[in-house]
Design an enzyme around this catalytic site. Sequence first.
Site, PDB file in Angstrom:
ATOM      1  N   SER A 108       0.824  -1.200   0.000  1.00 29.77           N
ATOM      2  CA  SER A 108       0.000   0.000   0.000  1.00 29.77           C
ATOM      3  C   SER A 108       0.863   1.257   0.000  1.00 29.77           C
ATOM      4  O   SER A 108       1.609   1.497  -0.937  1.00 29.77           O
ATOM      5  CB  SER A 108      -0.957  -0.033   1.190  1.00 29.77           C
ATOM      6  OG  SER A 108      -1.875   1.025   1.141  1.00 29.77           O
ATOM      7  N   ASP A 243      -3.212   5.913  -3.568  1.00 27.75           N
ATOM      8  CA  ASP A 243      -2.013   5.364  -2.941  1.00 27.75           C
ATOM      9  C   ASP A 243      -1.407   4.311  -3.863  1.00 27.75           C
ATOM     10  O   ASP A 243      -1.829   4.151  -5.008  1.00 27.75           O
ATOM     11  CB  ASP A 243      -2.345   4.783  -1.564  1.00 27.75           C
ATOM     12  CG  ASP A 243      -3.258   3.559  -1.659  1.00 27.75           C
ATOM     13  OD1 ASP A 243      -3.958   3.396  -2.676  1.00 27.75           O
ATOM     14  OD2 ASP A 243      -3.272   2.756  -0.705  1.00 27.75           O
ATOM     15  N   ASP A 245      -1.458   0.984  -4.137  1.00 25.30           N
ATOM     16  CA  ASP A 245      -2.209  -0.132  -4.709  1.00 25.30           C
ATOM     17  C   ASP A 245      -3.611   0.252  -5.152  1.00 25.30           C
ATOM     18  O   ASP A 245      -4.424  -0.607  -5.484  1.00 25.30           O
ATOM     19  CB  ASP A 245      -2.267  -1.315  -3.736  1.00 25.30           C
ATOM     20  CG  ASP A 245      -3.104  -1.041  -2.502  1.00 25.30           C
ATOM     21  OD1 ASP A 245      -3.003   0.073  -1.957  1.00 25.30           O
ATOM     22  OD2 ASP A 245      -3.842  -1.944  -2.054  1.00 25.30           O
ATOM     23  N   ASP A 247      -6.344   1.582  -3.717  1.00 24.54           N
ATOM     24  CA  ASP A 247      -7.590   1.372  -2.983  1.00 24.54           C
ATOM     25  C   ASP A 247      -7.936   2.558  -2.091  1.00 24.54           C
ATOM     26  O   ASP A 247      -8.981   2.566  -1.443  1.00 24.54           O
ATOM     27  CB  ASP A 247      -7.554   0.076  -2.171  1.00 24.54           C
ATOM     28  CG  ASP A 247      -6.562   0.110  -1.018  1.00 24.54           C
ATOM     29  OD1 ASP A 247      -5.700   1.008  -0.972  1.00 24.54           O
ATOM     30  OD2 ASP A 247      -6.643  -0.793  -0.150  1.00 24.54           O
TER      31      ASP A 247
END
Length: 474
Positions: A108, A243, A245, A247
Amino acid sequence: MLVSHNVIKHSNIAFGTSGARGLVDDFSADVCAAFTVSFIETMRFAFSFNTVAIAIDNRPSSYAMAQACASAAEQLGLSVIYYGVIPTPALAYKAMALNIPSIMVTGSHIPFDRNGLKFYRPDGEITKADESSIINGQFVFEPLAILVKLVACNDAAQAYVSRYLDLFDSPFLTGKRIGIYQHSSAGRDIYPELFEQLGAEVVLIGRSDTFVPIDTEAVSEADCQKAIEWTAQYELDALFSTDGDGDRPMLANEQGQWLRGDILCLLCAQALNINALAIPVSCNSAVELSIQFAHVLRTKIGSPYVIAGFEALKDRYETYAGFEANGGFLLGSNVMVNHHELTALPTRDALLPVLMVLFSARQSSVLSLMSELPQRYTHSDRLTEFAIEKSQQIIRYGKQHTNQLVEQLGFAGVGLLNVNVTDGLRLTLHNNDVVHLRPSGNAPEFRCYAESHTLEQAKKMVNHVLPLLAQIKF
């Protein structure tokens, strides 16, 4: 033969609020295999499947970790679908449609010397009970000698884009200039197509060949200044990013000001006509003050707790959702949007809140939508390389000696109104200012959230508190 529990126990990898995370050096091939084997065997207790899906973010370590996960899955007799670099919600959405489990290799927003694994059941995110089973499972596997080569399939990316294009009958962003801050986001090659098909003139900004750890809860001053400058330079109507990734979203308004994630999601929930919400204790109190929802359930921080909260809502409310202060929106139930049904996606998603806010603002502005909300402002930041043990010690001290902690933080003159220990230590002062302290679950970080009647005061509180935390006397 190796035993999954033994490998995981000695790996230095731990579950936090969003998957298993740790240093890249600790994610050896056999450690990745141990987590994969234990996850798959845990899923086999409840589901029947013969395939697992895997995707990654743009971290330099992610592909090799995916190879290890895939090799372990094949060792168990499963087929592997590799979707390459895509956003986490794109993987989850596709895997849920196929009714198979999936693994996302991502850390992340944390620095590139760390990484992580997120696990999804065929019906959504794993539970805390699943986490316990993964950690403690006594499953055997062969050490990995050779890692399989992976060839990416683009089906998941296409399905994710179609999920949102199908909601809108017309290109509602026609005439709008939308900037996309690409950096190293896992969705940077997906978003331009989506926004262009929705009618926007897209301006691509800041693509990076090195990994950029964007934290949507603690946006750096440099990124705040960039947003203002880019918005003016390119005459943007909005600036979008995520961010690492994909999500957790970032949306800047017409003035280049990033919206706080919970405010973005509050506007989204209003646009979707959501009946009830499950949100972490750290979210802005404007949610309740807006008087838009039949029920607001406060949870511990982390998407597994938000999803667990859905259980208390699903039989009482027709539509329900959740979100976090980081901006990730979790759609718990099916909803109608523009006379089209949008199916539930109970995992953090960056696209839905951004698209719904831009759709709501198509005849006005994002600024005008924000002005209609109760004016409560939040800010957060964190101490990095701060020992987890010390963070936890401060929280224990604060719970036992709350007034002393309040005094050491310089708020004795204001006075304490309420203490909430749902997750960390949330202190509400007599002037309704809020200071919330919380250690990271699996990284050496100590986070401070503040809420006040102005953004300047919220920032001032965070900047005041963080240096004092290292000086707390027990």
